[in-house]
Motif scaffolding. Structure first.
Motif, PDB file in Angstrom:
ATOM      1  N   ILE A 377       0.855  -1.194   0.000  1.00 54.09           N
ATOM      2  CA  ILE A 377       0.000   0.000   0.000  1.00 54.09           C
ATOM      3  C   ILE A 377       0.884   1.234   0.000  1.00 54.09           C
ATOM      4  N   SER A 378       0.630   2.157  -0.914  1.00 45.13           N
ATOM      5  CA  SER A 378       1.305   3.459  -0.889  1.00 45.13           C
ATOM      6  C   SER A 378       0.488   4.379   0.008  1.00 45.13           C
ATOM      7  N   HIS A 379       1.028   4.673   1.171  1.00 45.64           N
ATOM      8  CA  HIS A 379       0.289   5.439   2.168  1.00 45.64           C
ATOM      9  C   HIS A 379       0.730   6.896   2.149  1.00 45.64           C
ATOM     10  N   ARG A 380      -0.218   7.801   2.068  1.00 41.75           N
ATOM     11  CA  ARG A 380       0.082   9.226   2.095  1.00 41.75           C
ATOM     12  C   ARG A 380       0.082   9.712   3.536  1.00 41.75           C
ATOM     13  N   ALA A 381       1.173  10.335   3.926  1.00 47.73           N
ATOM     14  CA  ALA A 381       1.311  10.814   5.298  1.00 47.73           C
ATOM     15  C   ALA A 381       0.393  11.999   5.547  1.00 47.73           C
ATOM     16  N   ASN A 382      -0.180  12.066   6.740  1.00 45.02           N
ATOM     17  CA  ASN A 382      -1.013  13.201   7.135  1.00 45.02           C
ATOM     18  C   ASN A 382      -0.149  14.341   7.631  1.00 45.02           C
ATOM     19  N   ASP A 383      -0.611  15.556   7.395  1.00 42.85           N
ATOM     20  CA  ASP A 383       0.134  16.725   7.879  1.00 42.85           C
ATOM     21  C   ASP A 383       0.104  16.797   9.399  1.00 42.85           C
ATOM     22  N   VAL A 384      -1.035  16.411   9.978  1.00 39.08           N
ATOM     23  CA  VAL A 384      -1.176  16.448  11.434  1.00 39.08           C
ATOM     24  C   VAL A 384      -1.106  15.016  11.954  1.00 39.08           C
ATOM     25  N   LYS A 385      -0.159  14.781  12.821  1.00 43.85           N
ATOM     26  CA  LYS A 385       0.014  13.430  13.361  1.00 43.85           C
ATOM     27  C   LYS A 385      -0.954  13.210  14.517  1.00 43.85           C
ATOM     28  N   SER A 386      -1.677  12.113  14.442  1.00 42.02           N
ATOM     29  CA  SER A 386      -2.603  11.793  15.527  1.00 42.02           C
ATOM     30  C   SER A 386      -1.916  10.886  16.528  1.00 42.02           C
ATOM     31  N   GLY A 387      -2.238  11.090  17.793  1.00 44.68           N
ATOM     32  CA  GLY A 387      -1.657  10.256  18.830  1.00 44.68           C
ATOM     33  C   GLY A 387      -2.396   8.937  18.941  1.00 44.68           C
ATOM     34  N   LEU A 388      -1.814   8.034  19.704  1.00 48.07           N
ATOM     35  CA  LEU A 388      -2.449   6.740  19.920  1.00 48.07           C
ATOM     36  C   LEU A 388      -3.556   6.867  20.959  1.00 48.07           C
ATOM     37  N   PRO A 389      -4.643   6.097  20.799  1.00 47.54           N
ATOM     38  CA  PRO A 389      -5.707   6.117  21.810  1.00 47.54           C
ATOM     39  C   PRO A 389      -5.180   5.647  23.174  1.00 47.54           C
ATOM     40  N   GLU A 390      -5.945   5.937  24.193  1.00 45.89           N
ATOM     41  CA  GLU A 390      -5.554   5.564  25.556  1.00 45.89           C
ATOM     42  C   GLU A 390      -5.425   4.045  25.670  1.00 45.89           C
ATOM     43  N   GLY A 391      -4.359   3.618  26.354  1.00 50.35           N
ATOM     44  CA  GLY A 391      -4.121   2.196  26.562  1.00 50.35           C
ATOM     45  C   GLY A 391      -3.169   1.592  25.541  1.00 50.35           C
ATOM     46  N   TRP A 392      -2.886   2.326  24.463  1.00 50.69           N
ATOM     47  CA  TRP A 392      -1.987   1.834  23.419  1.00 50.69           C
ATOM     48  C   TRP A 392      -0.591   2.417  23.610  1.00 50.69           C
ATOM     49  N   THR A 393       0.414   1.585  23.387  1.00 54.11           N
ATOM     50  CA  THR A 393       1.791   2.044  23.515  1.00 54.11           C
ATOM     51  C   THR A 393       2.603   1.555  22.316  1.00 54.11           C
ATOM     52  N   LEU A 394       3.637   2.332  22.009  1.00 49.76           N
ATOM     53  CA  LEU A 394       4.509   2.003  20.894  1.00 49.76           C
ATOM     54  C   LEU A 394       5.947   2.175  21.353  1.00 49.76           C
ATOM     55  N   GLY A 395       6.772   1.142  21.200  1.00 51.32           N
ATOM     56  CA  GLY A 395       8.168   1.215  21.634  1.00 51.32           C
ATOM     57  C   GLY A 395       9.015   0.163  20.955  1.00 51.32           C
ATOM     58  N   GLU A 396      10.295   0.193  21.238  1.00 43.20           N
ATOM     59  CA  GLU A 396      11.204  -0.793  20.642  1.00 43.20           C
ATOM     60  C   GLU A 396      10.837  -2.192  21.118  1.00 43.20           C
ATOM     61  N   CYS A 397      11.040  -3.142  20.248  1.00 43.20           N
ATOM     62  CA  CYS A 397      10.706  -4.530  20.587  1.00 43.20           C
ATOM     63  C   CYS A 397      11.598  -5.055  21.706  1.00 43.20           C
ATOM     64  N   SER A 398      10.989  -5.681  22.664  1.00 42.40           N
ATOM     65  CA  SER A 398      11.734  -6.375  23.714  1.00 42.40           C
ATOM     66  C   SER A 398      12.034  -7.794  23.251  1.00 42.40           C
ATOM     67  N   LYS A 399      12.799  -8.518  24.049  1.00 42.18           N
ATOM     68  CA  LYS A 399      13.097  -9.907  23.704  1.00 42.18           C
ATOM     69  C   LYS A 399      11.828 -10.753  23.661  1.00 42.18           C
ATOM     70  N   SER A 400      10.909 -10.471  24.581  1.00 42.57           N
ATOM     71  CA  SER A 400       9.663 -11.249  24.587  1.00 42.57           C
ATOM     72  C   SER A 400       8.804 -10.907  23.371  1.00 42.57           C
ATOM     73  N   ASP A 401       8.838  -9.632  22.925  1.00 41.39           N
ATOM     74  CA  ASP A 401       8.111  -9.259  21.700  1.00 41.39           C
ATOM     75  C   ASP A 401       8.668 -10.009  20.497  1.00 41.39           C
ATOM     76  N   LEU A 402       9.985 -10.065  20.409  1.00 37.80           N
ATOM     77  CA  LEU A 402      10.614 -10.742  19.279  1.00 37.80           C
ATOM     78  C   LEU A 402      10.348 -12.240  19.314  1.00 37.80           C
ATOM     79  N   TRP A 403      10.316 -12.795  20.522  1.00 37.04           N
ATOM     80  CA  TRP A 403       9.981 -14.217  20.649  1.00 37.04           C
ATOM     81  C   TRP A 403       8.554 -14.457  20.169  1.00 37.04           C
ATOM     82  N   GLU A 404       7.614 -13.581  20.557  1.00 38.48           N
ATOM     83  CA  GLU A 404       6.222 -13.732  20.129  1.00 38.48           C
ATOM     84  C   GLU A 404       6.091 -13.561  18.619  1.00 38.48           C
ATOM     85  N   LEU A 405       6.855 -12.608  18.049  1.00 40.59           N
ATOM     86  CA  LEU A 405       6.857 -12.426  16.599  1.00 40.59           C
ATOM     87  C   LEU A 405       7.348 -13.691  15.901  1.00 40.59           C
TER      88      LEU A 405
END
Length: 554
Positions: A377-405
């Motif tokens: 998919i060619s995705h067009r970036a929005n000028d205004v960045k929206s934040g994540l809804p409450e309860g959602w987090t985004l960060g570097e993968c941990s070892k357990s994340d990589l194991w689950e992946l």
């Protein structure tokens, strides 16, 4: 004839002995082990002195059985092999023992199904090497040579090489102008009218490999016009004429056509450590082209394979043949970092389906050759960045994340993609530096999207120079969706949060599994197959190509 009553007796060794300098030795046999130094050697034997030892040390050494000897210094190992006891003697300095290596002629590469042709009778090509046991430089004329090794001739009474010996500092020189550095091992000795030694190339830098490959290809015996110089305008014309650049792709890349010219002029002429290309040209017109790019730490990507007929004759297989011959010996070199081959292609293309899909389906083993289908998919970036809804987090993968992946991917595919990305070991700074030295940029990073503590998706941000791949497959996002019910709005918000540093207006999203994009009606532009081959099984792929296309490679 009358002989004098007294005459001197002169004895001459069949093989001369040569003094050694600071070479250590280890001798093994079952439970027996001792260390010493190499006093001298001949092409047939080593004399080792164990200082301060007495003959009692050798009570546990069985003279009738083979032993193993290892010769080395502080930096390198020069010889490991089986030997047999010849004799020993006690001296004031210790025990001296003479052992004779078993002269077993072995091919270093047992699995050769093709053999790149050896060039013979080259008047200006020589081998210059520092003898590892003597610290002395020798020069010998090369009798024949290929990208996997070469042979030299020597006088029997002046031979200084021993089969099995490793020579770390070898230079192949052509006409005194071109110098190619490599590490070699003596693999055989043949006593003919003169003594002939065969040497296998153990390792060399990719720049040196390219020099050797180019030298051998330029020696006239090749009927095909394989030319390294590429006119970017001619290449652009080929990509259009062959429909490699179709209307939807052109819409995506038209903004950086000038970047394409600059990038490829530099990439093809100045960056042998990360790129290699093959073109078939006639009178300045390019008829077929294929290129390689070191896309990941241990993986090279085949891309931009395009061809048009010449006088009604297809030409695509000509460059494919040249690429296979090039890669066949390159993959054996540790410095090449070539554990995997990868290729992206759109499903439905008859030519790529015959080559790549056909082989994967024949093997039916994703650890040998894997196929993963992504929505693109060619995705067009929005000028205004929206934040994540409450309860959602985004960060570097941990070892357990990589194991689950890993568990998720192995369940859905069982393939090689995570081995290629190698995000567990995070080795990319090394590749980053290789690209930086060439004046380019390459980086990738794995991020984890969580709701509460549950992993919902892994987003891999890939960055490279614009136009280094015309589909921007190395300059976007690979998204592994673990939760099929994941909200598209949340996913895109996470992507745009990661993409804040990106300057492009649009960037590609490659979504896996493809069913997520289909179920969420994301309207993917197209699909891409990611084909990965484990380089240890390259022989099987080459055999398939040879039979499928009736191709003769040697």
């Amino acid at each position: 004839m009358q002989l004098p009553e007294l005459s001197p007796v002169t004895s001459k060794r069949k093989s001369p002995r040569f003094q050694c300098n600071n070479i250590k030795a280890e001798l093994f046999q079952n439970g027996f082990h001792t260390t010493g130094e190499v006093v001298d050697f001949s092409p047939r034997a080593f004399r080792v002195r164990i200082q301060g030892a007495s003959s009692a040390l050798f009570y546990r050494f069985d003279k009738e059985l083979p032993a193993t000897i290892r010769l080395y210094d502080d930096n390198d190992v020069f010889y490991i092999g089986n030997c047999r006891h010849m004799y020993q003697q006690q001296s004031d300095l210790g025990v001296e023992i003479v052992v004779r290596p078993y002269q077993i002629q072995k091919k270093r590469n047992k699995d050769k199904i093709i053999r790149n042709p050896r060039k013979q009778g080259l008047p200006a090509i020589s081998a210059i090497f520092e003898h590892p046991l003597m610290n002395k430089t020798f020069q010998r004329k090369i009798a024949d040579i290929s990208t996997s090794g070469f042979s030299i001739r020597d006088k029997a009474d002046a031979a200084v090489l021993v089969p099995g010996m490793i020579i770390p500092n070898m230079t192949i020189t052509y006409a005194g102008l071109l110098k190619i550095h490599c590490k070699t091992q003596v693999v055989y000795r043949k006593d003919e009218s003169s003594t002939r030694f065969g040497l296998a190339i153990m390792d060399m830098g990719i720049e040196d490999y390219n020099k050797l490959n180019q030298l051998l290809n330029n020696i006239p015996d090749n009927e095909e016009d394989m030319i390294n110089e590429v006119d970017p305008d001619e290449l652009w014309d080929l990509l259009f004429d062959s429909n490699f650049i179709y209307p939807a792709k052109y819409k995506h890349i038209q903004a950086f056509r000038e970047d394409f010219r600059i990038t490829y002029k530099k990439l093809y002429n100045e960056c042998p450590a990360i790129a290699k290309h093959f073109t078939y040209q006639k009178d300045g017109r390019i008829y077929s082209h294929i290129s390689l790019l070191r896309a990941y730490e241990r993986a090279w990507m085949v891309h931009h394979h395009a061809a048009r007929a010449r006088d009604g004759v297809p030409t695509g297989l000509i460059v494919l043949k040249q690429m296979i011959s090039y890669l066949y010996d390159l993959r054996r070199l540790p410095s090449a970092m070539l554990d995997y081959f990868i290729c992206y292609f759109r499903p439905g293309n008859k030519f790529t389906d015959r080559i790549y899909t056909g082989f994967a389906r024949q093997k039916l083993n994703p650890q040998v050759c894997s196929l993963d289908r992504f929505a693109y998919i060619s995705h067009r970036a929005n000028d205004v960045k929206s934040g994540l809804p409450e309860g959602w987090t985004l960060g570097e993968c941990s070892k357990s994340d990589l194991w689950e992946l890993e568990q998720f991917y192995m369940h859905h595919s069982g393939g090689l993609l995570l081995d290629v990305l190698d995000v567990k070991n995070n080795p990319q700074p090394a590749l980053e530096q290789v690209y930086a030295r060439q004046g380019f940029y390459r980086k990738w990073k794995a991020m984890a999207l969580h709701f509460s503590e549950d992993l919902k998706a892994v987003i891999i941000k890939e960055e490279s120079d614009v136009a280094i791949n015309l589909s921007d497959l190395l300059n976007g996002f690979k998204i592994f969706v673990m939760d099929p019910d994941l909200s598209v709005n949340v996913l895109l918000a996470a992507v745009e949060n990661i993409a804040r540093a990106k300057s492009t207006e649009t960037y590609p999203l490659m979504i896996y599994p493809i069913q997520y994009a289909e179920n969420k009606n994301l309207g993917s532009d197209e699909n891409y197959m990611m084909w990965i081959l484990n380089a240890r099984h390259a022989n099987e792929f080459i055999e398939y190509i040879m039979k499928r296309f009736r191709m003769i490679l040697n």
